[in-house]
Design a protein around this motif. Structure first.
Motif, mmCIF file in Angstrom:
data_model
loop_
_atom_site.group_PDB
_atom_site.id
_atom_site.type_symbol
_atom_site.label_atom_id
_atom_site.label_comp_id
_atom_site.label_asym_id
_atom_site.label_seq_id
_atom_site.Cartn_x
_atom_site.Cartn_y
_atom_site.Cartn_z
ATOM 1 N N GLU A 39 -112.976 -2.258 -12.969
ATOM 2 C CA GLU A 39 -113.271 -2.849 -14.273
ATOM 3 C C GLU A 39 -113.634 -4.336 -14.171
ATOM 4 O OE1 GLU A 39 -109.111 -3.331 -13.246
ATOM 5 O OE2 GLU A 39 -110.333 -1.533 -13.382
ATOM 6 N N TYR A 40 -112.999 -5.059 -13.276
ATOM 7 C CA TYR A 40 -113.277 -6.496 -13.158
ATOM 8 C C TYR A 40 -114.733 -6.724 -12.736
ATOM 9 C CZ TYR A 40 -112.806 -11.405 -11.875
ATOM 10 O OH TYR A 40 -112.970 -12.766 -11.791
ATOM 11 N N GLY A 41 -115.185 -5.950 -11.790
ATOM 12 C CA GLY A 41 -116.541 -6.118 -11.288
ATOM 13 C C GLY A 41 -117.625 -5.847 -12.315
ATOM 14 N N VAL A 42 -117.315 -5.038 -13.306
ATOM 15 C CA VAL A 42 -118.323 -4.760 -14.336
ATOM 16 C C VAL A 42 -118.212 -5.706 -15.517
ATOM 17 C CG1 VAL A 42 -119.331 -2.449 -14.436
ATOM 18 C CG2 VAL A 42 -116.972 -2.684 -14.742
ATOM 19 N N LEU A 43 -117.026 -6.197 -15.774
ATOM 20 C CA LEU A 43 -116.836 -7.044 -16.949
ATOM 21 C C LEU A 43 -117.135 -8.519 -16.685
ATOM 22 C CD1 LEU A 43 -113.602 -5.454 -18.389
ATOM 23 C CD2 LEU A 43 -115.941 -5.182 -19.196
ATOM 24 N N VAL A 44 -117.033 -8.926 -15.432
ATOM 25 C CA VAL A 44 -117.249 -10.329 -15.091
ATOM 26 C C VAL A 44 -118.478 -10.433 -14.192
ATOM 27 C CG1 VAL A 44 -116.209 -12.375 -14.053
ATOM 28 C CG2 VAL A 44 -114.757 -10.706 -15.234
ATOM 29 N N PRO A 45 -119.632 -10.754 -14.775
ATOM 30 C CA PRO A 45 -120.845 -10.869 -13.955
ATOM 31 C C PRO A 45 -120.640 -11.877 -12.822
ATOM 32 C CG PRO A 45 -121.391 -10.945 -16.288
ATOM 33 C CD PRO A 45 -119.893 -11.032 -16.182
ATOM 34 N N GLY A 46 -120.955 -11.454 -11.618
ATOM 35 C CA GLY A 46 -120.780 -12.314 -10.450
ATOM 36 C C GLY A 46 -119.349 -12.364 -9.943
ATOM 37 N N LEU A 66 -112.888 -1.675 -28.135
ATOM 38 C CA LEU A 66 -113.044 -1.256 -26.746
ATOM 39 C C LEU A 66 -113.029 -2.465 -25.817
ATOM 40 C CD1 LEU A 66 -113.298 1.226 -25.012
ATOM 41 C CD2 LEU A 66 -115.770 1.197 -25.374
ATOM 42 N N GLU A 67 -113.649 -3.562 -26.237
ATOM 43 C CA GLU A 67 -113.614 -4.784 -25.436
ATOM 44 C C GLU A 67 -112.175 -5.265 -25.267
ATOM 45 O OE1 GLU A 67 -116.370 -7.826 -26.718
ATOM 46 O OE2 GLU A 67 -117.897 -6.320 -27.183
ATOM 47 N N LEU A 68 -111.402 -5.188 -26.343
ATOM 48 C CA LEU A 68 -109.995 -5.606 -26.273
ATOM 49 C C LEU A 68 -109.197 -4.703 -25.348
ATOM 50 C CD1 LEU A 68 -109.369 -6.537 -30.018
ATOM 51 C CD2 LEU A 68 -109.678 -8.098 -28.068
ATOM 52 N N ARG A 69 -109.511 -3.421 -25.318
ATOM 53 C CA ARG A 69 -108.828 -2.502 -24.393
ATOM 54 C C ARG A 69 -109.081 -2.921 -22.947
ATOM 55 N NH1 ARG A 69 -108.933 3.726 -26.181
ATOM 56 N NH2 ARG A 69 -108.561 3.435 -28.399
ATOM 57 N N PHE A 70 -110.336 -3.286 -22.646
ATOM 58 C CA PHE A 70 -110.659 -3.733 -21.293
ATOM 59 C C PHE A 70 -109.879 -4.999 -20.956
ATOM 60 C CE2 PHE A 70 -114.296 -0.860 -21.286
ATOM 61 C CZ PHE A 70 -114.357 -0.499 -19.954
ATOM 62 N N GLN A 71 -109.830 -5.936 -21.883
ATOM 63 C CA GLN A 71 -109.095 -7.182 -21.637
ATOM 64 C C GLN A 71 -107.616 -6.898 -21.404
ATOM 65 O OE1 GLN A 71 -110.456 -10.068 -21.000
ATOM 66 N NE2 GLN A 71 -112.490 -9.266 -21.404
ATOM 67 N N ALA A 72 -107.049 -5.991 -22.209
ATOM 68 C CA ALA A 72 -105.635 -5.638 -22.035
ATOM 69 C C ALA A 72 -105.391 -4.969 -20.695
ATOM 70 C CB ALA A 72 -105.177 -4.726 -23.194
ATOM 71 N N MET A 73 -106.314 -4.117 -20.259
ATOM 72 C CA MET A 73 -106.162 -3.448 -18.971
ATOM 73 C C MET A 73 -106.186 -4.484 -17.849
ATOM 74 S SD MET A 73 -108.279 -0.372 -17.057
ATOM 75 C CE MET A 73 -109.805 -1.003 -17.597
ATOM 76 N N LEU A 74 -107.127 -5.421 -17.930
ATOM 77 C CA LEU A 74 -107.191 -6.472 -16.910
ATOM 78 C C LEU A 74 -105.887 -7.266 -16.891
ATOM 79 C CD1 LEU A 74 -110.831 -7.783 -17.412
ATOM 80 C CD2 LEU A 74 -109.966 -6.562 -15.424
ATOM 81 N N ALA A 75 -105.391 -7.639 -18.050
ATOM 82 C CA ALA A 75 -104.153 -8.416 -18.131
ATOM 83 C C ALA A 75 -102.979 -7.644 -17.544
ATOM 84 C CB ALA A 75 -103.871 -8.810 -19.575
ATOM 85 N N SER A 76 -102.924 -6.318 -17.815
ATOM 86 C CA SER A 76 -101.820 -5.507 -17.288
ATOM 87 C C SER A 76 -101.861 -5.417 -15.774
ATOM 88 C CB SER A 76 -101.843 -4.098 -17.904
ATOM 89 O OG SER A 76 -102.890 -3.331 -17.355
ATOM 90 N N ARG A 77 -103.027 -5.666 -15.204
ATOM 91 C CA ARG A 77 -103.179 -5.626 -13.742
ATOM 92 C C ARG A 77 -103.116 -7.027 -13.141
ATOM 93 N NH1 ARG A 77 -107.709 -0.771 -13.118
ATOM 94 N NH2 ARG A 77 -106.410 0.811 -14.074
ATOM 95 N N GLY A 78 -102.757 -8.004 -13.980
ATOM 96 C CA GLY A 78 -102.600 -9.365 -13.486
ATOM 97 C C GLY A 78 -103.892 -10.094 -13.246
ATOM 98 N N ILE A 79 -104.979 -9.661 -13.917
ATOM 99 C CA ILE A 79 -106.291 -10.268 -13.712
ATOM 100 C C ILE A 79 -106.675 -10.999 -14.986
ATOM 101 C CG2 ILE A 79 -108.725 -9.813 -13.235
ATOM 102 C CD1 ILE A 79 -107.775 -7.186 -11.875
ATOM 103 N N THR A 80 -107.025 -12.272 -14.851
ATOM 104 C CA THR A 80 -107.486 -13.042 -16.001
ATOM 105 C C THR A 80 -108.976 -13.307 -15.852
ATOM 106 O OG1 THR A 80 -106.913 -15.106 -14.902
ATOM 107 C CG2 THR A 80 -105.263 -14.164 -16.373
ATOM 108 N N THR A 81 -109.659 -13.378 -17.003
ATOM 109 C CA THR A 81 -111.100 -13.634 -16.963
ATOM 110 C C THR A 81 -111.411 -14.956 -17.609
ATOM 111 O OG1 THR A 81 -111.392 -12.431 -19.038
ATOM 112 C CG2 THR A 81 -111.721 -11.202 -17.011
#
Length: 185
Positions: free
Chosen positions: A130-137, A170-185
């Motif tokens: 998910e990180y690779g698709v949500l954060v360009p580069g 849906l965007e918020l779900r992705f952000q929550a998933m990233l946060a639950s995995r310890g990843i901040t954008t």
């Protein structure tokens, strides 16, 4: 219930009204013609509804409106991985998200000394990449390797962004998933 005139338009012969709530699949005329001419329509619908079922049961998409699931289904590409195959390599720039249909993957992080450490296992109904698709580069934060034979549905950044556009829940779900995995954008 359409009389086709060869260009995808036609005249309705009779009204159709639902007597009970239902879910319908709209098939564009050109797609339907392609199947009538030379494809196996039954096989297409079996694959379509299998994909709908998998995505609807994927933790990230549970409860999403059917229209969103249909859009996602049109974008996914199924891929198979043998045990030991790498789906994602830590440090690379990502452009794909993987919805695991069946099988199990290992999520590994490389330590400073170069050793890989198993951080978690993910299986059917889960998402990786998910990180690779949500954060360009954005560089991949872990390596994901098939532990067993894996079938996954792949969504590219472009396809996913087209579906996410304007879908704040849906965007918020992705952000929550990233946060639950310890990843901040």
């Amino acid at each position: 219930a359409l009389l086709g005139n060869g260009n995808g338009t036609g005249t309705r012969r009779a009204p159709i009204r639902a007597k009970t709530p239902l879910v319908c699949l709209r098939i564009p005329a050109d797609v339907f013609r392609d199947f009538v001419v030379g494809e196996d329509l039954v096989q297409y619908f079996e694959q379509f509804w299998t994909r709908v079922g998998v995505l609807k049961q994927t933790k990230l998409f549970v409860g999403c409106p059917h229209e969103i699931i249909e859009k996602l289904v049109r974008c996914v590409v199924p891929r198979a991985f043998a045990p030991g195959d790498v789906l994602i390599q830590q440090g690379t720039i990502g452009g794909e998200l993987f919805v695991i249909k069946d099988g199990e993957v290992e999520v590994l992080r490389e330590r400073d000394d170069g050793a890989e450490v198993l951080t978690t296992l993910r299986g059917a109904g889960e998402v990786v990449g998910e990180y690779g698709v949500l954060v360009p580069g954005g560089r991949r934060t872990a390596t994901v390797r098939a532990k067993t034979s894996v079938t996954a549905y792949v969504l590219t950044r472009g396809d996913l962004q087209a579906v996410l556009d304007g879908q704040l829940p849906l965007e918020l779900r992705f952000q929550a998933m990233l946060a639950s995995r310890g990843i901040t954008t």
